[in-house]
Scaffold this motif. Structure first.
Motif, short mmCIF file in Angstrom:
data_model
loop_
_atom_site.label_atom_id
_atom_site.label_comp_id
_atom_site.label_asym_id
_atom_site.label_seq_id
_atom_site.Cartn_x
_atom_site.Cartn_y
_atom_site.Cartn_z
N GLN A 19 0.87 -1.20 -0.05
CA GLN A 19 0.06 0.10 -0.03
C GLN A 19 0.89 1.17 0.14
OE1 GLN A 19 -2.84 -0.48 3.36
NE2 GLN A 19 -4.28 -0.06 1.88
N ASN A 20 1.87 1.38 0.80
CA ASN A 20 2.69 2.42 0.97
C ASN A 20 3.33 2.61 -0.48
OD1 ASN A 20 4.34 4.28 1.96
ND2 ASN A 20 6.01 3.10 2.61
N LYS A 21 3.92 1.45 -1.26
CA LYS A 21 4.38 1.80 -2.39
C LYS A 21 3.50 2.23 -3.50
CE LYS A 21 8.23 -1.76 -1.59
NZ LYS A 21 8.77 -3.15 -2.12
N LEU A 22 2.55 1.74 -3.36
CA LEU A 22 1.41 2.20 -4.24
C LEU A 22 1.13 3.51 -4.13
CD1 LEU A 22 -1.30 -0.46 -4.78
CD2 LEU A 22 -0.27 0.93 -6.53
N GLY A 23 1.08 4.10 -2.85
CA GLY A 23 0.78 5.49 -2.59
C GLY A 23 1.98 6.40 -3.11
N LYS A 24 3.16 5.87 -3.28
CA LYS A 24 4.11 6.82 -3.67
C LYS A 24 4.10 6.72 -5.14
CE LYS A 24 7.49 6.05 0.07
NZ LYS A 24 8.79 5.40 0.74
N LEU A 25 3.69 5.81 -5.80
CA LEU A 25 3.54 5.45 -7.16
C LEU A 25 2.49 6.50 -7.64
CD1 LEU A 25 4.61 4.51 -9.82
CD2 LEU A 25 3.28 2.34 -9.37
N ARG A 26 1.53 6.56 -7.00
CA ARG A 26 0.18 7.24 -7.28
C ARG A 26 0.71 8.73 -7.20
NH1 ARG A 26 -3.74 4.32 -3.99
NH2 ARG A 26 -3.42 6.05 -2.56
N GLU A 27 1.42 9.27 -6.25
CA GLU A 27 1.83 10.50 -5.80
C GLU A 27 2.76 10.99 -7.04
OE1 GLU A 27 3.49 10.92 -2.04
OE2 GLU A 27 1.60 10.47 -1.27
N PHE A 28 3.70 9.86 -7.46
CA PHE A 28 4.49 10.09 -8.68
C PHE A 28 3.93 10.44 -9.88
CE2 PHE A 28 7.15 8.81 -12.24
CZ PHE A 28 8.19 9.88 -12.15
N CYS A 29 2.85 9.66 -10.07
CA CYS A 29 1.84 9.95 -11.35
C CYS A 29 1.31 11.38 -11.56
CB CYS A 29 1.32 8.72 -11.65
SG CYS A 29 2.05 7.03 -11.93
N VAL A 30 1.26 11.83 -10.68
CA VAL A 30 0.53 13.28 -10.98
C VAL A 30 1.75 14.48 -10.86
CG1 VAL A 30 -1.52 12.63 -10.19
CG2 VAL A 30 -0.01 13.49 -8.42
N THR A 31 3.03 14.29 -10.91
CA THR A 31 4.19 15.09 -10.74
C THR A 31 4.26 15.41 -12.42
OG1 THR A 31 5.74 13.60 -10.98
CG2 THR A 31 5.03 14.16 -8.48
N ASP A 32 5.07 16.79 -12.35
CA ASP A 32 5.67 17.12 -13.65
C ASP A 32 6.63 16.20 -14.16
OD1 ASP A 32 4.05 19.43 -13.76
OD2 ASP A 32 5.57 20.71 -12.92
N ASP A 33 7.54 15.48 -13.48
CA ASP A 33 8.48 14.53 -13.60
C ASP A 33 7.73 13.41 -14.59
OD1 ASP A 33 10.47 16.08 -12.72
OD2 ASP A 33 10.46 14.86 -10.69
N TYR A 34 6.60 12.94 -14.06
CA TYR A 34 5.96 12.02 -14.62
C TYR A 34 5.54 12.21 -16.09
CZ TYR A 34 2.34 8.61 -15.96
OH TYR A 34 1.64 7.79 -16.70
N GLN A 35 4.84 13.60 -16.10
CA GLN A 35 4.45 14.23 -17.14
C GLN A 35 5.67 14.03 -18.30
OE1 GLN A 35 1.35 14.31 -18.20
NE2 GLN A 35 0.99 13.63 -16.16
N ALA A 36 6.85 14.47 -17.92
CA ALA A 36 8.17 14.68 -18.55
C ALA A 36 8.45 13.23 -19.49
CB ALA A 36 8.97 15.48 -18.18
N LEU A 37 8.03 12.21 -18.81
CA LEU A 37 8.53 10.63 -19.48
C LEU A 37 8.02 10.54 -20.83
CD1 LEU A 37 8.12 8.74 -15.96
CD2 LEU A 37 10.18 9.64 -16.94
N PRO A 38 8.78 9.71 -21.47
CA PRO A 38 8.35 9.32 -22.69
C PRO A 38 7.23 8.38 -22.72
CG PRO A 38 10.44 8.53 -22.54
CD PRO A 38 9.98 9.10 -21.03
N TRP A 39 6.26 8.32 -23.67
CA TRP A 39 4.90 7.38 -23.28
C TRP A 39 5.04 6.12 -23.01
CZ3 TRP A 39 3.22 3.26 -25.86
CH2 TRP A 39 1.96 2.90 -25.50
N GLU A 40 6.14 5.63 -23.62
CA GLU A 40 6.36 4.11 -23.44
C GLU A 40 6.63 3.87 -21.72
OE1 GLU A 40 7.96 5.78 -25.74
OE2 GLU A 40 7.55 4.72 -27.45
N HIS A 41 7.41 5.00 -21.13
CA HIS A 41 7.75 4.62 -19.72
C HIS A 41 6.57 4.85 -18.87
CE1 HIS A 41 10.89 5.42 -16.38
NE2 HIS A 41 10.15 4.88 -15.94
N LYS A 42 5.76 5.86 -19.39
CA LYS A 42 4.23 6.06 -18.58
C LYS A 42 3.41 4.95 -18.76
CE LYS A 42 3.67 10.40 -20.30
NZ LYS A 42 3.34 11.73 -20.55
N HIS A 43 3.66 4.24 -19.90
CA HIS A 43 2.71 3.14 -20.07
C HIS A 43 3.11 1.96 -19.14
CE1 HIS A 43 0.35 0.17 -22.08
NE2 HIS A 43 1.35 -0.57 -22.19
N LEU A 44 4.48 1.84 -19.02
CA LEU A 44 4.93 0.82 -18.25
C LEU A 44 4.65 1.01 -16.81
CD1 LEU A 44 8.32 0.20 -19.89
CD2 LEU A 44 6.40 -1.55 -19.58
#
Length: 94
Positions: A19-44
């Protein structure tokens, strides 16, 4: 051989860690760093998130199964979840 009570403790700890790891991943997925990733990386990362939710569901099912076949589990979970992130009390407030 692990007792059902020890198995419940182990499963609950694993569930909390995931749950903790999922929370961190969800938090990351709304950051500018996530948005800057290539589509393939976001998909993974989205695929990883999906798989982690599946894993969490299986752990929850295992916990419920072992709880249903074990007596005395209430005290284990009362102590384990007392004041921890991911407790039932926190989930009902969300």
């Amino acid at each position: 051989m692990t007792t059902n009570q020890q198995l419940l403790v182990d499963l609950a700890e694993e569930y909390g860690e995931l749950q903790n790891k999922l929370g961190k991943l969800r938090e990351f997925c709304v950051t500018d760093d996530y948005q800057a990733l290539p589509w393939e990386h976001k998909h993974l990362l989205l695929q990883q998130t999906k798989e982690m939710y599946g894993y969490l569901a299986v752990l929850a099912d295992r916990i419920e199964y072992v709880k249903s076949t074990t007596t005395g589990f209430e005290s284990i979970f009362d102590e384990f979840f007392k004041g921890t992130k991911g407790s039932k009390e926190e989930h009902t407030e969300e």
